[in-house]
Design an enzyme around this catalytic site. Structure first.
Site, PDB file in Angstrom:
ATOM      1  N   LYS A 143     -16.301   0.957  -6.388  1.00 17.09           N
ATOM      2  CA  LYS A 143     -17.030  -0.192  -5.848  1.00 17.09           C
ATOM      3  C   LYS A 143     -18.526   0.066  -6.053  1.00 17.09           C
ATOM      4  O   LYS A 143     -18.976   1.216  -5.913  1.00 17.09           O
ATOM      5  CB  LYS A 143     -16.695  -0.311  -4.358  1.00 17.09           C
ATOM      6  N   SER A 150     -14.563  -7.159   1.229  1.00 18.98           N
ATOM      7  CA  SER A 150     -15.612  -7.207   0.241  1.00 18.98           C
ATOM      8  C   SER A 150     -15.314  -6.421  -1.042  1.00 18.98           C
ATOM      9  O   SER A 150     -15.974  -6.634  -2.046  1.00 18.98           O
ATOM     10  CB  SER A 150     -16.904  -6.661   0.852  1.00 18.98           C
ATOM     11  N   SER A 174     -12.538  -4.431   4.562  1.00 16.36           N
ATOM     12  CA  SER A 174     -12.918  -4.651   3.160  1.00 16.36           C
ATOM     13  C   SER A 174     -12.096  -3.902   2.128  1.00 16.36           C
ATOM     14  O   SER A 174     -12.236  -4.157   0.940  1.00 16.36           O
ATOM     15  CB  SER A 174     -14.399  -4.298   2.960  1.00 16.36           C
TER      16      SER A 174
END
Lengths: 94, 482, 486
Positions: C77, C152, C176
């Site tokens: 990420k 997210s 997330s």
């Protein structure tokens, strides 16, 4: 508890966010919606409850006073938007 | 000031002399090329985390104990949020509601009166970076440059109660605080290098009033002199303001050393809303009582105690004892010297007169002078043994001060050994008598003073090396013979 | 070989049936082929990946010892710092930021021999539940390109679900990792707070953030956990405990395991079809020998509002450093510092980030601290105490991961509706405990996620129950057809 456009402006100033008038209006509407949804917290009896800021019971994490490598200067400044004399340049302060 | 009384509290920042910064392993060393004592952590790069330096906690506890604070059993760090380009994370990691030490005091002596000044708290925090303003002053500069070498250097902030009533008291408090910190060896406490910094909160009120007036905070006090001058100025400014029927505005003011005035710092004073909250990236501190006791036992004798001891046990005058103990380095110099040469008053006199005179003249700290306690002790022994006279000793002392040479070597090198040989002195006495008939006549006519002139002439001939006792005796004998 | 697992590939690599370079090239080709549709990646590190792969192949041919993930291509990420590789948090304010240092998890993965394919898209600064808040572009759900991948960590979830990467790391502050894992049909684990170093993870809400894996099955989850957990002296909140070999929990047996079903996580707000799938899974576990019992976590409904005070409060402070002085965006023509700060931040941050900064600033500001922030911390304690009590009785709790399956872009325009996406995941972050999302069947052709919740450092139980279900059900290994991207 409703907040006003003045509150939005104060918070924007503290947060260093220069909002347009339209943004202020939108933020006011959304923040009020969110704050309304938080009213439910007033129903919780928290008397005698300790605030929980650190979730794990870890204390006294300390390091020895020992030198570690510093960052090479070019790496320090590699992301600087503006640089002068090996320092980060910023517009005037007052 | 007459009908007004000043109420002053000091906020003192002390840089701790750890090897590394408070939350990372970068050096704390003063100076250095800009942005070379930094790493991702003190630069506040995205993603970094702090880890507390154990030495910082130890030094803070020691400092707290030395100013008679109680040490917290549970303490934590908080974030103080505000934007400024010298702050790499846009918050300062500090302590808010649970500082490491609270409720202390220290005693100051002003004009012979002892006064106890309360200390509200001592907390740990990190220093910010340094800004260099391009242009003449901060307000006329067109841009600034940020150097983060100092960012993350450990500080303790020591906040006094508003117990101080004059600039003089404030100065005495600051001097005492400096001496204590110096004694416990947790900081260099050098105002000129910024390792000791002071802000003053000042207000005035009618004498007898219990309420506090509106206060101003005066910053940029870079020397003991400026602390005193700025406070004096600010008190008078506030009195004038009130006398003219004006209100005092709560604001931050800066001391302008050149103009000798305090100036309002910000035109658009923004509300101080720092939004403190517990620092989630640092764990809370649980301070063991055993550790506190251990640190307390390890504290050295502090200035007040030392002063009392020098008066009681060494028989020094209070003033001298006060001066000698006012700085750790001076006290150590004294201690070491008397350890070798236990003539307390003699050592004290040489420090009080000659050493301080030379230090003041050169604007130096004792640590910068080359003279050693061993040297002074040896020189005093030489006086005692009549190898040199007190007068010559002053010359030797100055040489030691400047070069650090051994006193015997100086005496030898410069041929300063005292002449006590009666034959040698006698011939000079005779010569001086022969050359100064007028003075001899004056003496005979009862002008005792003229003997001083003759002694002076003999000393001049011997370059001051003649043993004054021997000279006096021989001269008197000769004159009486005439 | 398309949708392979770490444990499968590891054997192929060890037997020299495929080289790390070949595997990496396959992954890169796949990214090239489909990522213009999926948009999982913000940055693809092609050259670096091939170079590392070659080094690993060389080591293998020389017979040198290799790490447990040697040659396995993965994605991170874009909120984990990678030295000399752009790290943006999918924010315009960090559009050009090149970190001079690496996150500890990245160092650990490199040490284990894993190969970084690139950095994945996310909701800006990890604030969001759909990846629509990315400052660059939204990521699409590999199961249906009209749907969000969740957020997210949407990019990481989509990259693993689509077979672009074998595994990926995400971060989880309020759900997330788990919610996008649920939406994309992969395994996602949020470890115990303190089990994985946060050093180098760009903070959203420090007391809640935790890094964890996205994998295609439970075995891989355990393998990645072995590589990323452990004490780190650079993270004060890193726990100094014995970290187990997580593969020893991969046991096909849950006989007598005590499983609690907290009633607050069912019923209102949860789509009935989703709830039905969860109930089906629970029945299956009961069949497999678990002792299942309903229970109550009475403060559950207060977790969401408490979270939306605590997380924004921390975020308002964590994101203050993006001021245009040292890195990232700076507006060009500001006259003074305040205007430079304020305009840079206004231009650099998206609307949701600004909203949370303002919300947090308000909650901490003078006069409101006690009513909001302090109150929220107390409620946080009550939420945690609920879990503490439940774990006196149960080894594990089961809930839905998300109230629904993946939704269409733009369909959750209402702020509060979007916030409610995390209603089942947020309480876990407040309590600092671990939770794993396991795919369990489809509703309307979109994956459903089952959430297993354990006590602090009880990841082992979660792996065990998830593994057992995986071994005994055909509903946990889901593969999208990828028709829309071919």
């Amino acid at each position: 508890m409703k907040i006003s456009i003045k509150d939005v402006e104060y918070v924007a100033l503290l947060s260093r966010l220069e909002l347009t008038e339209a943004e202020k209006v939108e933020q006011l509407r959304e923040l009020n919606k969110i704050l309304d949804s938080m009213e439910v917290l007033n129903k919780v009896d928290t008397s005698g409850v300790e605030p929980l800021a650190h979730v794990l019971p870890i204390y006294n994490v300390l390091r020895e006073d020992e030198l570690r490598a510093t960052l090479p200067k070019e790496k320090v400044l590699q992301n600087a938007p503006e640089e002068d004399e090996g320092m980060f340049k910023v517009p005037k302060i007052v | 000031m007459g009908q007004y009384e000043a109420v002053i509290g000091l906020e003192v920042h002390v840089e701790l002399k750890t090897k590394t910064k408070i939350f990372c392993g970068c050096p704390t060393e003063f100076g250095g090329e800009p942005n070379t004592h930094v790493c991702p952590i003190c630069l506040g790069l995205p993603g970094v985390l702090p880890v507390l330096n154990k030495k910082v906690l130890e030094y803070a506890i020691k400092a707290g104990l030395a100013i008679n604070c109680s040490i917290a059993e549970f303490s934590k760090f908080d974030r103080k949020n505000y934007f400024y380009p010298d702050l790499t994370k846009a918050f300062q990691t500090s302590q808010y509601d649970l500082p490491i030490a609270e409720h202390g005091h220290l005693d100051i002596n002003v004009n012979g009166e002892i006064k106890r000044i309360g200390i509200t708290r001592l907390h740990m925090e990190e220093d910010a970076g340094k800004l260099v303003h391009q242009g003449d002053t901060i307000s006329s500069s067109f841009s600034s440059l940020a150097d983060y070498n100092r960012a993350g250097v450990p500080l303790v902030e020591i906040v006094s109660e508003p117990d101080l009533r004059s600039a003089e008291e404030a100065k005495a408090y600051l001097e005492m605080l400096k001496a204590i910190i110096e004694y416990i060896d947790v900081s260099d406490v050098k105002m000129e290098q910024g390792s000791l910094r002071c802000d003053a909160n000042i207000s005035i009120r009618p004498v007898g009033s219990k309420e506090l007036g509106t206060r101003t905070e005066v910053k940029n006090l870079n020397s003991f002199r400026s602390v005193q001058r700025a406070i004096e100025y600010e008190i008078q400014r506030q009195i004038d303001q009130v006398e003219e029927g004006e209100r005092i505005i709560q604001e931050t003011r800066t001391w302008d050393e050149n103009k000798g005035v305090t100036l309002s710092l910000r035109s658009k004073e923004e509300a101080h809303d720092y939004r403190y909250f517990p620092e989630p990236d640092l764990t809370p501190l649980v301070i063991s009582r055993d550790w506190v006791a251990e640190l307390k036992n390890g504290l050295p004798e502090l200035p007040e105690a030392k002063k009392a001891r020098l008066i009681a046990e060494h028989g020094l005058p209070e003033y001298d004892a006060g001066v000698i103990t006012s700085s750790r380095a001076l006290a150590e110099f004294y201690d070491k010297t008397v350890c070798i040469h236990p003539d307390y008053k003699g050592v004290s006199n040489w420090i009080m007169v000659e050493l301080l005179k030379l230090l003041n003249a050169e604007n130096m700290e004792i640590s910068e002078a080359k003279i050693s306690p061993e040297g002074l002790a040896k020189m005093l022994t030489m006086i005692e043994k009549n190898i040199i006279s007190g007068k010559i000793a002053k010359q030797v002392f100055e040489e030691m001060f400047n070069t650090g040479k051994d006193p015997e070597a100086i005496v030898k090198e410069k041929g300063l050994v005292q002449i006590s040989d009666e034959g040698q002195i006698n011939s000079i006495v005779e010569q001086v008598i022969a050359n100064n008939p007028k003075s001899v006549e004056d003496f005979k006519a009862g002008k005792e003073k003229s003997i001083g002139f003759l002694v002076g002439q003999i000393m001049k001939e011997t370059k001051g090396q003649a043993n004054p006792g021997v000279v006096n005796k021989l001269l008197k004998d000769k004159l009486n013979e005439l | 070989m398309e949708l392979s697992t770490i444990h499968g590939l590891r054997d192929l690599l060890a037997n020299r049936e495929i080289s790390a370079e070949e595997l990496t090239n396959q992954a890169l080709e796949k990214i090239e082929k489909i990522d213009d549709k999926i948009k999982a990646f913000v940055t693809v590190t092609k050259d670096e990946a091939i170079q590392v792969a070659r080094e690993i192949d060389q080591k293998r041919s020389k017979g040198e010892s290799l790490g447990p993930l040697a040659g396995i291509p993965m994605a991170l990420k874009d909120n984990m710092c990678t030295e000399d590789i752009k790290t943006t948090c999918s924010s315009k304010i960090l559009y050009n930021f090149i970190p001079p240092y690496s996150a500890k998890v990245y160092e650990k993965l490199l040490g284990a021999g894993s190969i970084l394919l690139g950095k994945t898209n996310m909701d800006e600064f990890a604030m969001g539940s759909s990846t629509e808040n990315s400052g660059f572009f939204p990521t699409c759900n590999p199961w249906d390109l009209n749907c969000v991948p969740g957020g997210s960590s949407g990019g990481s979830a989509a990259a693993v679900a689509s077979g672009e990467a074998v595994f990926a790391l995400g971060s989880d502050t309020g759900g997330s990792i788990r919610q996008p894992a649920s939406f994309c049909g992969v395994v996602g684990l949020k470890p115990t707070y303190g089990a994985v170093s946060r050093y180098g993870l760009i903070a959203y809400a420090s007391s809640l953030d935790q890094i964890g894996p996205f994998t295609r099955d439970v075995t891989d989850c355990a393998l990645v956990m072995n590589a990323i957990t452990g004490h780190d002296s650079f993270d004060s909140t890193s726990a100094l405990v014995d970290y187990p070999d997580y593969t020893r929990f991969l046991v096909n047996d849950i006989k007598d395991m005590r499983i609690g079903i907290p009633r607050e996580y069912f019923g209102e707000g949860i789509e009935p079809e989703v709830e039905a799938k969860i109930r089906e899974a629970i029945n299956k576990l009961e069949e497999l020998g678990a002792v299942v019992e309903e229970c109550s976590l009475p403060h559950t409904q207060y977790a969401l509002p408490a979270y939306y005070i605590i997380a924004p409060a921390e975020c308002s402070s964590n994101l203050a450093r993006y001021d245009g002085v040292r890195y990232g965006l700076r507006v060009e023509d500001a006259d003074d510092i305040v205007s430079m700060f304020s305009r840079t931040r206004d231009q650099g941050f998206g609307i949701e980030v600004k909203r949370r900064i303002m919300l947090g600033t308000y909650a901490l500001s003078s006069g409101y601290y006690d009513a909001y922030y302090l109150k929220a911390l107390k409620v946080r304690n009550l939420v945690k105490q609920d879990f503490d009590k439940a774990f006196e009785k149960f080894d594990c709790l089961i809930t839905p991961t998300a109230p629904s399956v993946a939704f269409e872009f733009g369909s959750k325009a209402d702020t509060i509706a979007m916030y409610k996406q995390d209603v089942c995941t947020i309480p876990i972050n407040l309590a600092g405990i671990p939770a794993l999302s396991l795919p369990y069947g489809l509703v309307n052709n979109m994956p459903v996620g089952l959430q297993f919740v354990g006590k602090a450092f009880g990841e082992g139980n979660l792996l065990r129950v998830a593994y057992t279900l995986e071994q005994n059900s055909d509903q946990t290994r889901l593969e999208p057809s990828l028709e829309g991207v071919k």
